[in-house]
Scaffold this active site. Structure first.
Site, mmCIF file in Angstrom:
data_model
loop_
_atom_site.group_PDB
_atom_site.id
_atom_site.type_symbol
_atom_site.label_atom_id
_atom_site.label_comp_id
_atom_site.label_asym_id
_atom_site.label_seq_id
_atom_site.Cartn_x
_atom_site.Cartn_y
_atom_site.Cartn_z
ATOM 1 N N CYS A 162 -34.295 87.560 58.360
ATOM 2 C CA CYS A 162 -34.843 87.665 59.715
ATOM 3 C C CYS A 162 -34.599 86.382 60.499
ATOM 4 O O CYS A 162 -34.841 85.285 60.004
ATOM 5 C CB CYS A 162 -36.346 87.963 59.660
ATOM 6 S SG CYS A 162 -37.108 88.144 61.292
ATOM 7 N N GLN A 191 -52.796 102.226 52.549
ATOM 8 C CA GLN A 191 -51.984 101.255 51.818
ATOM 9 C C GLN A 191 -50.742 100.919 52.631
ATOM 10 O O GLN A 191 -50.173 101.773 53.308
ATOM 11 C CB GLN A 191 -51.600 101.803 50.444
ATOM 12 C CG GLN A 191 -52.776 101.999 49.508
ATOM 13 C CD GLN A 191 -53.442 100.698 49.094
ATOM 14 O OE1 GLN A 191 -52.846 99.623 49.180
ATOM 15 N NE2 GLN A 191 -54.695 100.789 48.654
ATOM 16 N N CYS A 224 -42.128 82.702 62.340
ATOM 17 C CA CYS A 224 -43.066 83.818 62.357
ATOM 18 C C CYS A 224 -43.977 83.768 61.137
ATOM 19 O O CYS A 224 -43.519 83.583 60.009
ATOM 20 C CB CYS A 224 -42.303 85.146 62.382
ATOM 21 S SG CYS A 224 -43.373 86.594 62.326
ATOM 22 N N CYS A 283 -57.003 93.164 46.164
ATOM 23 C CA CYS A 283 -56.086 92.511 47.104
ATOM 24 C C CYS A 283 -56.372 91.020 47.181
ATOM 25 O O CYS A 283 -55.875 90.346 48.081
ATOM 26 C CB CYS A 283 -56.188 93.152 48.482
ATOM 27 S SG CYS A 283 -57.850 93.073 49.204
#
Length: 369
Positions: free
Chosen positions: A19, A207, A25, A327
């Site tokens: 990218c 998800q 970013c 998570c």
């Protein structure tokens, strides 16, 4: 490696970032490493957290990484600067928006809306003000929620309707501070979980990638095995409860009201043997008598973990298997220590990289008696 003449020589696991916005970013931090190193990084995040809790190392299974361009949900920011509308993720550790001109992680169906949104949002955002954009791919297309925008007058309403129709949106909702208000929804937005369509609340949880969901589900199903009675705690819309209910009796417990209503209606329509309970497991966790009704437990708590639920699970005499989906390796390791102290064995951990090239790590852990 830095040579004596100042030349920088990339290491053996260095790759060219795909990218053009990397590393500015904040959406990705690790595009410069190959998949082998990235998978090892995810595993080390988990083993490091377990080491801090002084736990014996379980079997760490090979990490499963979602492919690029598969992220099916995203939260972006938009800001108006003069005649320009910037849309993208924030810079790392900053509130500055990186104006997105490409993205290596988003599903192309989401990225395709970025440029049209610049034109739509121009009249709806005041100069130097920021708005929120939340996009999720559901069964009917893209579910789009716009936050902190001003929709005033007939022309603005018509612009929203035209945008939703032209881009075949599943739903377009506006949140002006009082909660999401659908402005366009030709049919009820749904997500299909375990072969069952479930009503999807605006900006609901799903998800991050189909591949990530499949990896988490497969490991949960392996751990649960043929257990006839299963409790799914923090069940959400039924990511695990609905597939498991195809062959077991399931109690699904969730604190979010919209998710509970959607899951209950879907289970009833599909005639699944499932009970759905609306319950805040932080304030009112299952007690030991309730836990001991089940053969296996599945839990997928938010980042804060499930500390309040651990004492009852640790003391259970009937439950033989726990599938813990997390998570957050740190809170998972804290909870794991409580289970191990109660006599459980942490048998295996599967790292799952749904948020590719980020430091975010998910996992499924197997606990046995």
């Amino acid at each position: 490696m830095l040579l004596i003449d100042g030349t920088l020589v990339p290491g053996p696991h260095h790759v060219e970032a795909p990218c053009r916005h990397f590393p500015t970013c904040g959406g990705c931090q690790l595009q410069h490493v190959d998949d082998e190193s990235y998978a090892e990084f995810l595993a080390q995040r988990i083993t490091g957290a377990l080491t801090q809790q002084k736990l014996e190392m379980p079997e760490v299974l090979p990490a499963l990484l979602s492919p690029p361009a598969t992220r099916r949900r995203a939260s972006l920011r938009a800001e108006k600067q003069g005649k320009r509308v910037l849309i993208g993720f924030n810079e790392g550790e900053s509130h500055r928006i990186v104006d997105m001109r490409m993205c290596s992680i988003l599903d192309p169906r989401l990225f395709a809306l970025v440029e049209p949104l610049r034109k739509l949002l121009g009249p709806m955002i005041k100069d130097r003000r920021a708005a929120g954009i939340r996009m999720t791919i559901v069964d009917q297309g893209v579910d789009l929620l716009l936050e902190k925008v001003e929709v005033e007058g007939f022309a603005a309403v018509e612009a929203l309707n035209d945008f939703a129709r032209d881009h075949a949106l599943a739903r377009l909702a506006i949140d002006d501070g009082y909660g999401p208000e659908p402005r366009w929804e030709p049919e009820g937005a749904t997500v299909t979980l375990g072969g069952v369509a479930v009503g999807f609340p605006a900006a609901g949880f799903l998800q991050a990638t189909p591949e990530g969901e499949a990896a988490l589900l497969a490991e949960v199903q392996r751990i649960v095995g043929d257990a006839p009675l299963v409790a799914d705690l923090f069940s959400g819309l039924g990511t695990f409860a609905l597939p498991l209910s195809a062959r077991a009796k399931v109690l699904a417990v969730e604190g979010a009201r919209d998710a509970v209503l959607g899951l209950k209606a879907a289970a009833d329509r599909a005639q699944r043997i499932m009970m759905v309970e609306h319950r805040d497991l932080f304030r009112r966790p299952l007690d030991i008598k309730e836990v001991d009704r089940f053969d296996a437990i599945v839990l997928d708590p938010p980042r804060a973990g499930a500390k309040e639920q651990m004492p009852a699970l640790a003391a259970s005499t009937r439950v033989q298997r726990i599938a813990y989906v997390s998570c957050n390796p740190s809170t998972f390791a804290r909870d794991a220590r409580m289970l191990v102290q109660g006599g459980w064995t942490l048998k295996s951990v599967l790292p799952v990289g749904q948020f590719r090239w980020s430091t975010h790590c998910e996992l499924v852990a197997e606990f046995t008696r």
